[in-house]
Design an enzyme around this catalytic site. Structure first.
Site, PDB file in Angstrom:
ATOM      1  N   HIS A 265      38.455  49.325  45.070  1.00 29.79           N
ATOM      2  CA  HIS A 265      39.352  48.273  45.565  1.00 29.79           C
ATOM      3  C   HIS A 265      38.823  46.896  45.135  1.00 29.79           C
ATOM      4  O   HIS A 265      39.535  46.108  44.511  1.00 29.79           O
ATOM      5  CB  HIS A 265      39.437  48.362  47.099  1.00 29.79           C
ATOM      6  CG  HIS A 265      40.324  47.334  47.731  1.00 29.79           C
ATOM      7  ND1 HIS A 265      41.616  47.610  48.144  1.00 29.79           N
ATOM      8  CD2 HIS A 265      40.113  46.020  48.020  1.00 29.79           C
ATOM      9  CE1 HIS A 265      42.153  46.504  48.653  1.00 29.79           C
ATOM     10  NE2 HIS A 265      41.261  45.531  48.592  1.00 29.79           N
ATOM     11  N   GLU A 266      37.567  46.632  45.444  1.00 30.70           N
ATOM     12  CA  GLU A 266      36.998  45.315  45.104  1.00 30.70           C
ATOM     13  C   GLU A 266      36.890  45.138  43.596  1.00 30.70           C
ATOM     14  O   GLU A 266      36.989  44.016  43.083  1.00 30.70           O
ATOM     15  CB  GLU A 266      35.639  45.119  45.781  1.00 30.70           C
ATOM     16  CG  GLU A 266      35.645  45.213  47.322  1.00 30.70           C
ATOM     17  CD  GLU A 266      36.648  44.291  48.004  1.00 30.70           C
ATOM     18  OE1 GLU A 266      37.025  43.260  47.416  1.00 30.70           O
ATOM     19  OE2 GLU A 266      37.080  44.615  49.136  1.00 30.70           O
ATOM     20  N   HIS A 269      40.065  43.620  42.404  1.00 32.25           N
ATOM     21  CA  HIS A 269      40.065  42.162  42.602  1.00 32.25           C
ATOM     22  C   HIS A 269      39.198  41.494  41.532  1.00 32.25           C
ATOM     23  O   HIS A 269      39.571  40.466  40.959  1.00 32.25           O
ATOM     24  CB  HIS A 269      39.478  41.812  43.983  1.00 32.25           C
ATOM     25  CG  HIS A 269      40.406  42.103  45.133  1.00 32.25           C
ATOM     26  ND1 HIS A 269      41.679  41.608  45.217  1.00 32.25           N
ATOM     27  CD2 HIS A 269      40.228  42.839  46.269  1.00 32.25           C
ATOM     28  CE1 HIS A 269      42.249  42.012  46.352  1.00 32.25           C
ATOM     29  NE2 HIS A 269      41.389  42.770  47.001  1.00 32.25           N
ATOM     30  N   GLU A 295      46.142  41.804  45.704  1.00 35.32           N
ATOM     31  CA  GLU A 295      46.093  43.109  46.365  1.00 35.32           C
ATOM     32  C   GLU A 295      46.773  44.191  45.512  1.00 35.32           C
ATOM     33  O   GLU A 295      46.409  45.364  45.599  1.00 35.32           O
ATOM     34  CB  GLU A 295      46.747  42.993  47.752  1.00 35.32           C
ATOM     35  CG  GLU A 295      46.296  44.023  48.770  1.00 35.32           C
ATOM     36  CD  GLU A 295      44.816  43.958  49.153  1.00 35.32           C
ATOM     37  OE1 GLU A 295      44.101  43.022  48.745  1.00 35.32           O
ATOM     38  OE2 GLU A 295      44.374  44.886  49.855  1.00 35.32           O
TER      39      GLU A 295
HETATM   40 ZN    ZN Z   1      41.769  43.470  48.971  1.00 37.05          ZN
END
Ligand code: ZN
Length: 504
Positions: A265-266, A269, A295
Site C-alpha cells: 500500500h505505502e 503512494h 489512494e
Molecule cells: Zn493510503
C-alpha cells in the site's frame, strides 16, 4: 519571464522548508526517543511559522496578479501559476485569529479524544467535536463555496470534488454492493467459511515478512537508492523530494497481512511521488494531486495486484519457501481465499474490499449531516450504531469501537474520509484502462511482470503531479468521469468466484 523566475525561486524555498519539516516529523514517528517530543514540538512550531510567513508573503500575490495571463495555458508555467494561486488563496483566506483558535481547539480535541476513546466515554469528547464542526462551518465560509459548504472542505483534500457528485456515486455503490455483501453473509451462514482463517494468525517470523514485502516492493519499482522502509506505530508514506521516498510499516508476528499488504500500500503512494516529472521538484506541481488519486495507487498495489490470484500464482512458491512452517500444507486456493476474507466488522482500517466503502459512506453521511445541521453531535453514537446495523449488520459494543475509533475528527480533518473510497473506485477504473492498452494484466502477473502496470500509471497519472485536477486525471486516463460501475463489476466477479455465488 522575470516575475515567474522570482515566484519560482521563492516557492522553491517554501518547498524546502516543507521538506525539512517533513524530515522532522518522519524522524519523530520512527526513531526519536520519547522525551525528544518537547524539543521537537518547538522546532516544528518555529519551522511552521517561517513556512507560513513565506507562503503568505504579499509579494506572492503581486507576482500572481502579474502572471495571471499565463493561467489559461496548458503549459508548465500555466499550471504552476494556477496551483500556486490555489495554494496562496487557501493559505491567506483564514484570518490569523481563526488559525490560532483552530490550532488550540485541535490540540484540546485530540487530548480529549484520546481520553474519551480510552474510557469509551463519548460525552467527554462531545463538546470538542461540537467545536470542530463549528470551526469546519466557519472554515467553509472563509474558503467560499457555490453549492454546498461541504464542497469547500472536500476541496482541501480532493480539489474540484463536489458533494452532489460523491452522493450520487456513493448511492450507486451502496445499492449495488449491499446485495453482494448480504449474499456473501447468507452463503457463509448457510454453508460455513470458505477457508481456514486460522492460517492468518499463525506465527510468520518478522524477518521473512520484511524480506518478502520489500522484494515485491522492489518489483513494483521501489529501489533502495531513492527509498527506504522503517517501522512506525501508524504506517505512512512521506517524501522530501521525488528521490527521497520514506515508507513505514507495522509488523505483527501473528498477523502477516498487516505488514505485507501495508508495505505494498505505502509502496503505491511512494511510487506515485517518485514518478512525478522531475521538472516539478520544488514547485507547487510536485506531489500527488489529491488524497483520492493517491489512494488509487496504494489500493492498486495492495489489492488489485497484491490480493489477486494471478499475482500469487507467481509468488506463492517463494512465499512458502520463506515461511515453511506456517505455510506447511496450505494450498494456493486456501491462501487466496484467506487473504480475501469478507467480514463485516467494526473497524474501518481493518476492513476488506467489500465492506470498506460502507465504513466510509457512514462517515461521509454523518459529516454532511452535521455540516448541514440535519443531525446533532449529541446523537452521534446512536446514529453511528444504527448505520452500522443497516450497512454491515453489526453494532459496536462500545463507542471506543464505534464513533470514537478514528483520529480524523479530533484533528479537524473533516471532508477527508470520502477520498478513501474515491481512491478505491479510481483504482479499478485505472486498472481497466491500463488493461485495454496493455492486454490481460493477470497474464502478466502470472509471469511476475508488474512493471508494465506501474509504467502505465507513471505515464497516465504519476508524471503529472499536481498539474491536473483529480477529475481531469480520471477523464484523461480512463476516458470517463469517476463512477462506481467498474468497481462494482470487479467486486462482483472476484467475490462471486471466491464465495461460489450465482446470479450476482
Ligand atoms: Zn493510503
Amino acid at each position: 519571464m522575470k516575475n515567474f523566475e522570482a515566484l519560482k525561486h521563492h516557492l522553491g524555498q517554501v518547498s524546502d522548508l516543507g521538506g525539512a519539516a517533513s524530515v522532522l516529523s518522519w524522524e519523530q514517528e520512527t526513531y526519536m526517543p520519547a522525551k525528544g517530543a518537547e524539543h521537537r514540538a518547538d522546532q516544528m512550531a518555529t519551522l511552521s511559522l517561517i513556512h507560513h510567513q513565506m507562503a503568505t508573503d504579499p509579494k506572492i500575490g503581486v507576482w500572481l496578479e502579474e502572471l495571471k495571463p499565463l493561467e489559461g495555458e496548458d503549459t508548465f508555467e500555466g499550471a504552476f501559476v494556477r496551483v500556486a494561486r490555489r495554494n496562496y488563496e487557501r493559505e491567506t483566506k483564514f484570518p490569523a485569529e481563526f488559525v490560532e483558535e483552530t490550532s488550540r481547539a485541535q490540540n484540546a480535541a485530540h487530548h480529549a479524544w484520546l481520553e474519551a476513546r480510552k474510557h469509551s466515554d463519548f460525552k467527554h469528547f462531545e463538546p470538542h467535536l461540537e467545536k470542530m464542526f463549528e470551526l469546519a462551518r466557519r472554515a467553509a465560509d472563509y474558503l467560499g463555496f457555490e453549492d454546498h459548504p461541504y464542497d469547500a472542505l472536500l476541496d482541501l483534500y480532493e480539489p474540484g470534488a463536489k458533494t452532489a457528485h460523491i452522493k450520487s456515486i456513493f448511492a450507486d455503490l451502496r445499492d449495488q454492493t449491499l446485495p453482494l455483501l448480504k449474499a456473501i453473509q447468507a452463503k457463509v451462514a448457510a454453508s460455513g467459511d470458505v477457508a481456514d482463517y486460522s492460517l492468518l494468525s499463525r506465527k510468520f517470523p518478522l524477518e521473512g515478512q520484511k524480506t518478502f514485502g520489500l522484494k515485491v516492493a522492489q518489483r513494483f519499482g521501489l529501489e533502495p537508492e531513492f527509498a527506504r522502509q522503517d517501522v512506525s506505530a501508524h504506517p505512512f508514506c512521506t517524501n522530501f523530494g521525488y528521490n527521497d521516498i520514506r515508507i513505514t510499516t507495522r509488523f505483527d508476528e501473528h498477523f502477516f497481512p498487516t505488514s505485507l499488504f501495508g508495505t505494498w500500500h505505502e509502496t503505491g503512494h511512494g511510487m506515485y511521488e517518485h514518478g512525478v516529472n522531475p521538472q516539478y521538484n520544488r514547485t507547487p506541481l510536485a506531489g500527488g494531486t489529491s488524497l483520492g488519486v493517491h489512494e488509487s495507487q496504494s489500493r492498486l498495489f495492495e489489492n488489485l495486484v497484491g490480493r489477486s490470484k494471478a499475482f500469487w500464482e507467481f509468488h506463492f512458491e517463494d512465499f512458502k519457501a520463506t515461511f515453511p512452517e506456517p505455510m506447511n500444507g496450505v494450498t494456493l486456493d486456501e491462501f487466496y481465499k484467506a487473504i480475501n476474507r469478507v467480514q463485516a466488522d467494526l473497524i474501518r482500517v481493518e476492513a476488506d474490499e467489500v465492506t470498506y466503502n460502507f465504513h466510509v459512506m457512514l462517515r461521509f453521511e454523518i459529516e454532511v449531516g452535521l455540516l448541514e445541521g440535519s443531525i446533532q453531535v449529541k446523537d452521534l453514537p446512536e446514529i453511528w450504531n444504527a448505520k452500522m446495523q443497516d450497512y454491515l449488520g453489526v453494532v459496536p459494543p462500545s463507542d471506543a469501537l464505534g464513533v470514537l475509533q478514528d483520529v480524523h475528527w479530533s484533528a479537524g480533518l473533516i471532508g477527508y474520509f470520502a477520498t478513501y473510497s474515491l481512491g478505491n473506485l479510481l483504482s479499478v477504473q485505472l486498472y481497466n484502462a491500463a488493461q485495454l492498452e496493455l492486454g490481460n494484466l493477470h497474464d502478466q502477473y502470472r509471469k511476475g511482470e508488474l512493471a508494465p502496470t506501474v509504467e502505465w500509471m507513471r505515464k497516465n497519472v504519476h508524471q503529472h503531479g499536481s498539474r491536473y485536477l483529480p477529475h481531469e486525471i480520471a477523464q484523461m486516463a480512463t476516458g470517463k468521469p469517476l463512477g462506481a460501475a467498474d468497481y462494482v463489476k470487479y467486486l462482483k466477479e472476484k467475490y462471486s468466484e471466491i464465495y461460489g455465488l450465482e446470479g450476482i
